[in-house]
Design a protein around this motif. Structure first.
Motif, PDB file in Angstrom:
ATOM      1  N   VAL A 241      44.357  95.104  24.403  1.00  0.00           N
ATOM      2  CA  VAL A 241      43.894  95.868  24.468  1.00  0.00           C
ATOM      3  C   VAL A 241      42.224  95.443  24.059  1.00  0.00           C
ATOM      4  O   VAL A 241      41.685  95.236  22.437  1.00  0.00           O
ATOM      5  N   LYS A 242      40.974  96.098  24.400  1.00  0.00           N
ATOM      6  CA  LYS A 242      39.950  95.709  23.970  1.00  0.00           C
ATOM      7  C   LYS A 242      38.924  97.476  23.658  1.00  0.00           C
ATOM      8  O   LYS A 242      39.207  98.375  24.868  1.00  0.00           O
ATOM      9  N   HIS A 243      38.491  97.864  22.574  1.00  0.00           N
ATOM     10  CA  HIS A 243      37.649  99.430  22.576  1.00  0.00           C
ATOM     11  C   HIS A 243      36.439  98.824  21.684  1.00  0.00           C
ATOM     12  O   HIS A 243      36.591  98.078  21.187  1.00  0.00           O
ATOM     13  N   ARG A 244      34.785  99.009  22.772  1.00  0.00           N
ATOM     14  CA  ARG A 244      34.406  98.739  22.355  1.00  0.00           C
ATOM     15  C   ARG A 244      33.665  97.072  21.552  1.00  0.00           C
ATOM     16  O   ARG A 244      34.282  96.679  22.014  1.00  0.00           O
ATOM     17  N   GLU A 245      33.685  96.592  20.724  1.00  0.00           N
ATOM     18  CA  GLU A 245      33.446  95.229  20.494  1.00  0.00           C
ATOM     19  C   GLU A 245      35.183  94.956  19.886  1.00  0.00           C
ATOM     20  O   GLU A 245      34.779  93.840  19.619  1.00  0.00           O
ATOM     21  N   THR A 246      36.190  95.388  19.200  1.00  0.00           N
ATOM     22  CA  THR A 246      36.738  94.968  18.773  1.00  0.00           C
ATOM     23  C   THR A 246      37.898  94.845  19.947  1.00  0.00           C
ATOM     24  O   THR A 246      38.794  95.725  21.381  1.00  0.00           O
ATOM     25  N   LYS A 247      38.933  94.001  19.787  1.00  0.00           N
ATOM     26  CA  LYS A 247      39.884  93.561  20.715  1.00  0.00           C
ATOM     27  C   LYS A 247      41.234  93.341  19.728  1.00  0.00           C
ATOM     28  O   LYS A 247      41.285  93.039  18.583  1.00  0.00           O
ATOM     29  N   LYS A 248      41.965  93.959  20.298  1.00  0.00           N
ATOM     30  CA  LYS A 248      43.585  94.441  19.363  1.00  0.00           C
ATOM     31  C   LYS A 248      44.732  94.287  20.193  1.00  0.00           C
ATOM     32  O   LYS A 248      44.707  94.095  21.009  1.00  0.00           O
ATOM     33  N   TYR A 249      46.805  94.145  19.831  1.00  0.00           N
ATOM     34  CA  TYR A 249      47.033  94.595  20.689  1.00  0.00           C
ATOM     35  C   TYR A 249      47.815  95.300  20.133  1.00  0.00           C
ATOM     36  O   TYR A 249      47.711  95.621  19.023  1.00  0.00           O
ATOM     37  N   ALA A 250      48.115  95.784  21.225  1.00  0.00           N
ATOM     38  CA  ALA A 250      49.231  97.559  20.926  1.00  0.00           C
ATOM     39  C   ALA A 250      50.694  97.001  21.457  1.00  0.00           C
ATOM     40  O   ALA A 250      51.014  96.049  22.640  1.00  0.00           O
ATOM     41  N   LYS A 251      51.776  97.583  20.652  1.00  0.00           N
ATOM     42  CA  LYS A 251      52.741  96.674  20.604  1.00  0.00           C
ATOM     43  C   LYS A 251      53.767  98.027  21.715  1.00  0.00           C
ATOM     44  O   LYS A 251      53.100  99.460  20.881  1.00  0.00           O
ATOM     45  N   LEU A 252      54.572  98.104  22.599  1.00  0.00           N
ATOM     46  CA  LEU A 252      55.078  99.402  22.887  1.00  0.00           C
ATOM     47  C   LEU A 252      56.827  98.577  23.261  1.00  0.00           C
ATOM     48  O   LEU A 252      56.398  98.193  23.463  1.00  0.00           O
ATOM     49  N   GLU A 253      57.384  99.248  23.020  1.00  0.00           N
ATOM     50  CA  GLU A 253      58.791  99.352  22.903  1.00  0.00           C
ATOM     51  C   GLU A 253      59.289  99.447  24.761  1.00  0.00           C
ATOM     52  O   GLU A 253      60.080  98.863  24.625  1.00  0.00           O
ATOM     53  N   GLU A 254      58.549 100.828  25.390  1.00  0.00           N
ATOM     54  CA  GLU A 254      58.736 100.613  26.871  1.00  0.00           C
ATOM     55  C   GLU A 254      57.451 100.550  27.489  1.00  0.00           C
ATOM     56  O   GLU A 254      56.568 101.464  26.915  1.00  0.00           O
ATOM     57  N   VAL A 255      57.385 100.554  28.796  1.00  0.00           N
ATOM     58  CA  VAL A 255      55.631  99.968  29.371  1.00  0.00           C
ATOM     59  C   VAL A 255      55.814 101.593  30.205  1.00  0.00           C
ATOM     60  O   VAL A 255      56.390 101.734  31.291  1.00  0.00           O
ATOM     61  N   SER A 256      55.286 102.544  29.332  1.00  0.00           N
ATOM     62  CA  SER A 256      54.852 103.259  30.282  1.00  0.00           C
ATOM     63  C   SER A 256      52.842 103.495  29.253  1.00  0.00           C
ATOM     64  O   SER A 256      52.695 103.444  28.382  1.00  0.00           O
ATOM     65  N   PHE A 257      52.574 104.115  30.425  1.00  0.00           N
ATOM     66  CA  PHE A 257      50.959 104.657  29.820  1.00  0.00           C
ATOM     67  C   PHE A 257      50.875 105.739  29.292  1.00  0.00           C
ATOM     68  O   PHE A 257      49.621 105.687  28.775  1.00  0.00           O
ATOM     69  N   THR A 258      51.619 106.702  29.208  1.00  0.00           N
ATOM     70  CA  THR A 258      51.457 107.357  28.333  1.00  0.00           C
ATOM     71  C   THR A 258      51.898 106.611  26.806  1.00  0.00           C
ATOM     72  O   THR A 258      51.328 107.276  25.789  1.00  0.00           O
ATOM     73  N   ASP A 259      52.915 106.164  26.914  1.00  0.00           N
ATOM     74  CA  ASP A 259      53.373 105.759  25.056  1.00  0.00           C
ATOM     75  C   ASP A 259      51.568 104.812  24.921  1.00  0.00           C
ATOM     76  O   ASP A 259      51.156 104.457  24.129  1.00  0.00           O
ATOM     77  N   PHE A 260      51.004 103.785  26.336  1.00  0.00           N
ATOM     78  CA  PHE A 260      50.190 103.095  25.568  1.00  0.00           C
ATOM     79  C   PHE A 260      48.958 103.744  25.525  1.00  0.00           C
ATOM     80  O   PHE A 260      47.863 103.844  24.309  1.00  0.00           O
TER      81      PHE A 260
END
Length: 156
Positions: free
Chosen positions: A5-24
């Motif tokens: 995931v990238k927001h502005r100039e920062t990139k990070k990883y997001a960890k999800l238990e299930e693949v859900s847009f709402t959880d994301f």
């Protein structure tokens, strides 16, 4: 599952238990400290918007990095684009006191036509079909006069 995931100039990883847009979206808001009530726009790196129904399929692709925009980000982008567009025009309207005197003389005392005036008029009328900006038509003869004076100054 880890998602880039990238927001502005920062990139990070997001960890999800299930693949859900709402959880994301929740994970992204927590990761980047975005208020929960903030509306988010999600795109891929090419700028194609990612909707809720497409998200699970794209999340399965490891190379995809989702780009997050808040309403504030979008407004900043639009504002900076308008500023860049306006800054491109500044060199057309920068006038010296001498230039203002020349303009005042042209307005107050119309002179007899000369060869350069004729060329300016024909240049202006050819531009009038390309643009509806009357201000450009009025400034063009002045710019021609300024350019001519600059050439004379360099040659002398």
């Amino acid at each position: 599952m880890l998602i880039k995931v990238k927001h502005r100039e920062t990139k990070k990883y997001a960890k999800l238990e299930e693949v859900s847009f709402t959880d994301f979206v929740r994970a992204v808001q927590q990761k980047f400290l975005i208020p929960e009530n903030a509306a988010l726009k999600v795109t891929d790196e090419q700028g194609i918007e990612v909707d809720e129904d497409i998200f699970p399929e794209l999340a399965a692709v490891k190379e995809v990095c989702f780009v997050i925009y808040t309403a504030e980000d979008i407004l900043e982008t639009q504002s900076s684009k308008k500023l860049r567009d306006c800054s491109d025009l500044t060199h057309y309207v920068t006038l010296t006191p001498c230039d203002l005197t020349v303009l005042k003389q042209h307005v107050e005392e119309p002179s007899s036509p000369s060869l350069t005036d004729t060329l300016s008029v024909s240049t202006t009328s050819s531009q009038s079909s390309d643009t509806s900006d009357a201000g450009l038509q009025m400034v063009q003869p002045l710019l021609d006069s300024i350019h001519e004076r600059n050439v004379d100054t360099v040659l002398n």
